[in-house]
Design a protein around this motif. Structure first.
Motif, short mmCIF file in Angstrom:
data_model
loop_
_atom_site.label_atom_id
_atom_site.label_comp_id
_atom_site.label_asym_id
_atom_site.label_seq_id
_atom_site.Cartn_x
_atom_site.Cartn_y
_atom_site.Cartn_z
N VAL A 184 -3.34 6.54 11.50
CA VAL A 184 -3.88 6.20 10.46
C VAL A 184 -4.14 4.72 10.26
O VAL A 184 -3.33 3.90 10.35
CB VAL A 184 -2.99 6.72 9.30
N THR A 185 -5.50 4.31 9.76
CA THR A 185 -5.67 3.02 9.28
C THR A 185 -5.67 2.97 7.71
O THR A 185 -6.12 4.03 7.16
CB THR A 185 -6.82 2.45 9.89
N CYS A 186 -5.42 1.62 7.21
CA CYS A 186 -5.60 1.46 5.72
C CYS A 186 -6.40 0.03 5.49
O CYS A 186 -5.94 -0.65 6.09
CB CYS A 186 -4.12 1.36 5.18
N SER A 212 -6.82 1.07 -1.94
CA SER A 212 -7.03 1.11 -0.31
C SER A 212 -7.72 2.51 0.01
O SER A 212 -7.65 3.31 -0.77
CB SER A 212 -5.93 0.82 0.34
N VAL A 213 -8.19 2.43 1.08
CA VAL A 213 -8.79 3.83 1.74
C VAL A 213 -7.88 3.83 3.01
O VAL A 213 -7.83 3.12 3.99
CB VAL A 213 -10.13 4.13 1.92
N LEU A 214 -7.30 5.28 3.18
CA LEU A 214 -6.82 5.82 4.35
C LEU A 214 -7.44 6.53 5.14
O LEU A 214 -8.07 7.40 4.73
CB LEU A 214 -5.41 6.49 4.11
N SER A 215 -7.59 6.39 6.68
CA SER A 215 -8.20 7.25 7.48
C SER A 215 -7.68 7.72 8.71
O SER A 215 -7.04 6.83 9.24
CB SER A 215 -9.68 6.44 7.75
N ASN A 216 -7.80 8.90 9.17
CA ASN A 216 -7.28 9.15 10.41
C ASN A 216 -8.32 9.46 11.35
O ASN A 216 -8.09 9.77 12.44
CB ASN A 216 -6.48 10.60 10.32
N GLY A 217 -9.43 8.95 11.06
CA GLY A 217 -10.54 9.02 12.04
C GLY A 217 -11.75 10.21 11.80
O GLY A 217 -12.58 10.29 12.36
N ASN A 218 -10.88 11.15 11.22
CA ASN A 218 -11.68 12.43 10.84
C ASN A 218 -11.96 12.46 9.35
O ASN A 218 -13.10 12.80 8.55
CB ASN A 218 -10.96 13.48 11.21
N VAL A 219 -10.95 12.18 8.37
CA VAL A 219 -11.34 12.35 6.80
C VAL A 219 -10.61 10.95 6.37
O VAL A 219 -9.67 10.42 6.97
CB VAL A 219 -10.69 13.44 6.27
N SER A 220 -11.06 10.79 5.17
CA SER A 220 -10.53 9.49 4.23
C SER A 220 -10.19 9.72 2.98
O SER A 220 -10.46 10.98 2.25
CB SER A 220 -11.54 8.23 4.23
N ILE A 221 -9.23 9.21 2.51
CA ILE A 221 -8.62 9.28 1.22
C ILE A 221 -8.23 8.22 0.46
O ILE A 221 -7.73 7.27 0.98
CB ILE A 221 -7.29 10.37 1.41
N HIS A 240 -4.51 5.48 -10.15
CA HIS A 240 -5.66 6.85 -10.36
C HIS A 240 -5.61 7.70 -8.93
O HIS A 240 -6.07 8.64 -8.93
CB HIS A 240 -7.01 5.96 -10.37
N GLU A 241 -4.80 7.16 -7.93
CA GLU A 241 -5.03 7.90 -6.59
C GLU A 241 -3.60 8.16 -6.22
O GLU A 241 -2.65 7.91 -6.96
CB GLU A 241 -5.77 6.96 -5.49
N GLY A 255 -0.40 7.44 -4.14
CA GLY A 255 0.34 6.23 -4.08
C GLY A 255 1.00 6.29 -2.74
O GLY A 255 1.33 7.49 -2.23
N PRO A 256 1.63 5.23 -2.15
CA PRO A 256 2.34 5.02 -0.63
C PRO A 256 3.24 6.16 -0.55
O PRO A 256 3.32 6.80 0.29
CB PRO A 256 2.68 3.87 -0.81
N HIS A 257 4.20 6.25 -1.74
CA HIS A 257 5.26 7.30 -1.62
C HIS A 257 4.66 8.87 -1.71
O HIS A 257 5.43 9.61 -1.14
CB HIS A 257 6.48 7.11 -2.50
N ASP A 258 3.78 8.98 -2.25
CA ASP A 258 3.06 10.31 -2.49
C ASP A 258 2.92 10.81 -1.07
O ASP A 258 2.71 12.09 -0.87
CB ASP A 258 1.84 10.64 -3.33
N PHE A 259 2.27 10.10 0.03
CA PHE A 259 2.00 10.55 1.32
C PHE A 259 3.41 11.08 2.14
O PHE A 259 3.26 11.89 2.80
CB PHE A 259 1.20 9.46 1.91
N ILE A 260 4.45 10.40 1.67
CA ILE A 260 5.51 11.04 2.26
C ILE A 260 5.67 12.45 1.86
O ILE A 260 6.20 13.47 2.40
CB ILE A 260 6.92 10.23 2.18
N GLU A 261 5.87 12.53 0.34
CA GLU A 261 5.80 14.02 -0.19
C GLU A 261 4.79 14.95 0.48
O GLU A 261 5.19 16.08 0.93
CB GLU A 261 5.90 13.80 -1.37
N ALA A 262 3.64 14.60 0.61
CA ALA A 262 2.54 15.21 1.20
C ALA A 262 2.71 15.73 2.46
O ALA A 262 2.50 17.01 2.80
CB ALA A 262 1.33 14.50 0.91
N GLY A 263 3.11 14.87 3.23
CA GLY A 263 3.46 15.40 4.74
C GLY A 263 4.44 16.25 4.81
O GLY A 263 4.15 17.32 5.53
#
Length: 127
Positions: free
Chosen positions: A2-4, A13-22, A35-36, A38-46
């Motif tokens: 993932v790039t940010c 910021s925008v995060l991308s895995n090369g296929n989709v962005s968020i 509004h979007e 947050g960094p810790h939300d992505f740990i929960e999301a995974g």
């Protein structure tokens, strides 16, 4: 991988895995607008996504019909020594006994949980 990449707005910021962005933003408590995700939300999301997919695979493999699978994950990182990652697996349309059995099995098998339970080593990525 993932790039940010930063946005013009403070801490966005925008995060991308090369296929989709968020889009990503810090919570208000940490200087962002909140509004979007947050960094810790992505740990929960995974973790939530892994539990959801695994629960669905168990139901599919065992021909268990359900109406909806809902996973809730809450991260508590305010302890200086420990981080708590709590989850709840709900399977609408099955008995509580079946739900509890599947939830226990998926908790044991979740690959994201297994990976987060290992010793974590943070280091620069080599080119």
């Amino acid at each position: 991988m993932v790039t940010c990449v930063d946005r013009k707005e403070k801490y966005r910021s925008v995060l991308s895995n090369g296929n989709v962005s968020i889009e990503c933003d810090n919570p208000k408590a940490y200087g962002g607008a909140g509004h979007e995700f947050g960094p810790h939300d992505f740990i929960e999301a995974g973790y939530a996504a892994c539990l959801n997919a695994g629960t669905r695979k168990i139901c599919e493999r065992e021909n268990i019909s359900y109406e909806e699978i809902k996973i809730t994950v809450a991260l508590d990182y305010h302890d200086d020594e420990k981080m708590y990652i709590r989850h709840k697996i709900e399977i609408k349309g099955v008995s509580k006994e079946v739900e509890a059995d599947i939830a226990a099995r998926e908790f044991q098998n979740c690959l994201v949980k297994k990976n987060l339970s290992k010793e974590l080593i943070f280091e620069p990525l080599e080119d």
